[in-house]
Design an enzyme around this catalytic site. Structure first.
Site, PDB file in Angstrom:
ATOM      1  N   CYS A 259       0.878  -1.188   0.000  1.00  0.00           N
ATOM      2  CA  CYS A 259       0.000   0.000   0.000  1.00  0.00           C
ATOM      3  C   CYS A 259       0.908   1.228   0.000  1.00  0.00           C
ATOM      4  CB  CYS A 259      -0.913   0.009   1.217  1.00  0.00           C
ATOM      5  SG  CYS A 259      -1.947  -1.456   1.416  1.00  0.00           S
ATOM      6  N   CYS A 376      -2.278   4.937  10.311  1.00  0.00           N
ATOM      7  CA  CYS A 376      -2.082   6.262  10.914  1.00  0.00           C
ATOM      8  C   CYS A 376      -3.322   6.615  11.719  1.00  0.00           C
ATOM      9  CB  CYS A 376      -1.770   7.319   9.863  1.00  0.00           C
ATOM     10  SG  CYS A 376      -3.045   7.539   8.617  1.00  0.00           S
TER      11      CYS A 376
END
Length: 455
Positions: A259, A376
């Site tokens: 990713c 995140c």
């Protein structure tokens, strides 16, 4: 005529509201196009990001002063009101300047609403911030009050409180965490390992990442090492994720970032792979993001960049990074508008994808290899629950065991800090790691290092 910094800030705020634009992409482009620099650029930056960080509070004030909900106010005058409220209530800008210059913007683009904007801002200027805060939070629950005071939607306050508890911390830290989200993040720059020593970059050594500096007063576009790809603007926490995966032992073989967009972690991981004599396959499902990865890794000769869905990965790879799509609640200090753009149901929409990507990464990992699962976001449903569910499913299906490594210990070895400061929950002999803006002055990165057993 309205001055240029205010005009640029207002334009960004309108595009964020109307087009779901990203301020961190729009504003730098506008500053570069208009050649705005120095104190004027800093003023435009504070106007933009400060207004976005305080939007929940400013909207409550505007609704009270206007006598109508902000949903009933058009985007252009509302952006001006938010901009003016920030100057009046949170900046050392004289009220007359905040009023006249901000109203001047509206007069140029929407003259018929300028009187309304002027009246609302004058009403706001009649009362100071503390009085307004008491007024708009009167009678609210503690969560509701924190939501207004720190400008986070109530569901975000609840989710972050639950995240603190889920990762083994005190829910009472929520006030400090919300405050950290509203503190502008310092600009960190990573020197790609093997290509550049961080001592050659302007700024001070970063406290955690051994390859990063805090830029200080320097402007990133003026740093030649960033322009030529040997360094890049990157949060310390992001750099640490890549450094942690690079640091753990694994068999020989190609590494992968499944990713990879926009390419920050891929650049660090690729540099570390080159030092280890390995190649990195960096892929992303978005062509646009793949082009960003190509730019981020331009200084490396060992990175192959492709458009591919992480769920289709085959491998085998010795090391695999999956920084999965997530809510982004750990990066609100850098992307303040994200707190208003997300909804609670988005977690459920992402949950299946996150599990599928991690499952595919473990399948594509060679025996004895290591997978790094990263987000995140500290949201418990995107972090601990995803890893637990995937490992439980593998065990149920009789697939090769996966060992949870002591991720905080790996981070401690890299940073020189205490491992317990990074600790999340314990699984077997290993632990997950969670970084926090209010504790580590980084984005809220979650990291789990998972070692696939040999057959």
């Amino acid at each position: 005529m309205a001055d240029l910094p205010r005009r640029l800030a207002w334009e960004v705020l309108v595009d964020v509201a109307e087009k779901d634009a990203y301020a961190n992409l729009l504003l730098p482009a506008k500053l570069a196009r208009t050649k705005l620099r120095g104190t004027d650029a800093a003023f435009a930056t504070e106007l933009t990001y400060g207004t976005l960080r305080g939007q929940e509070f400013y909207d409550a004030v505007i609704a009270s002063a206007a006598g109508r909900p902000v949903s009933k106010i058009d985007a252009e005058p509302l952006a001006a009101m938010r901009l003016g409220a920030h100057q009046i209530l949170s900046m050392r800008v004289p009220d007359h300047a905040a009023l006249s210059e901000t109203v001047g913007i509206v007069k140029r683009v929407s003259p018929r609403t300028s009187g309304f904007v002027n009246a609302v801002l004058r009403r706001i200027s009649e009362t100071d911030r503390d009085t307004w805060l008491e007024r708009v939070t009167d009678g609210l629950s503690e969560t509701g009050r924190q939501a207004i005071e720190h400008s986070h939607p109530e569901w975000v306050v609840r989710a972050l409180t639950q995240a603190l508890k889920g990762h083994g911390r005190d829910g009472g830290e929520i006030t400090a965490l919300l405050g950290a989200d509203n503190t502008p993040a310092r600009v960190a720059v990573t020197a790609l390992p093997g290509l550049l020593d961080r001592e050659t970059l302007p700024g001070d050594p970063a406290p955690l990442s051994p390859v990063s500096v805090l830029l200080g007063d320097a402007v990133p576009r003026d740093v030649p090492e960033i322009a030529d790809g040997r360094a890049r603007v990157q949060d310390e926490g992001s750099a640490l994720v890549a450094l942690a995966l690079a640091a753990v032992d694994a068999p020989d073989g190609t590494w992968a970032d499944l990713c990879a967009g926009p390419g920050g972690k891929a650049a660090v991981l690729g540099a570390e792979a080159e030092l280890a004599g390995r190649r990195l396959e960096a892929s992303d499902s978005s062509e646009h993001r793949v082009s960003l990865v190509e730019t981020s890794t331009q200084a490396l000769d060992n990175v192959d960049v492709t458009v591919a869905d992480a769920r289709d990965a085959t491998g085998p790879f010795a090391k695999v990074l999956v920084d999965v799509p997530c809510m982004g609640l750990g990066a609100l200090r850098r992307r303040p508008e994200a707190r208003y753009r997300r909804r609670p149901d988005d977690v459920n929409a992402l949950a299946g994808l996150q599990r599928e990507i991690l499952t595919a990464a473990l399948e594509a990992c060679a025996p004895g290899g290591v997978v790094a699962y990263s987000t995140c976001s500290p949201h418990y449903a995107e972090t601990v629950l995803v890893v637990d569910d995937v490992l439980r499913a593998r065990q149920k299906n009789g697939e090769s065991p996966v060992e949870v490594l002591d991720t905080p210990a790996v981070l401690a070895e890299i940073t020189g800090a205490e491992a317990d400061g990074f600790a999340s929950v314990t699984r077997g002999h290993g632990r997950f790691a969670q970084l926090w803006p209010h504790l580590h002055d980084t984005d809220g990165m979650f990291l789990a290092l998972l070692k696939k057993a040999n057959p």
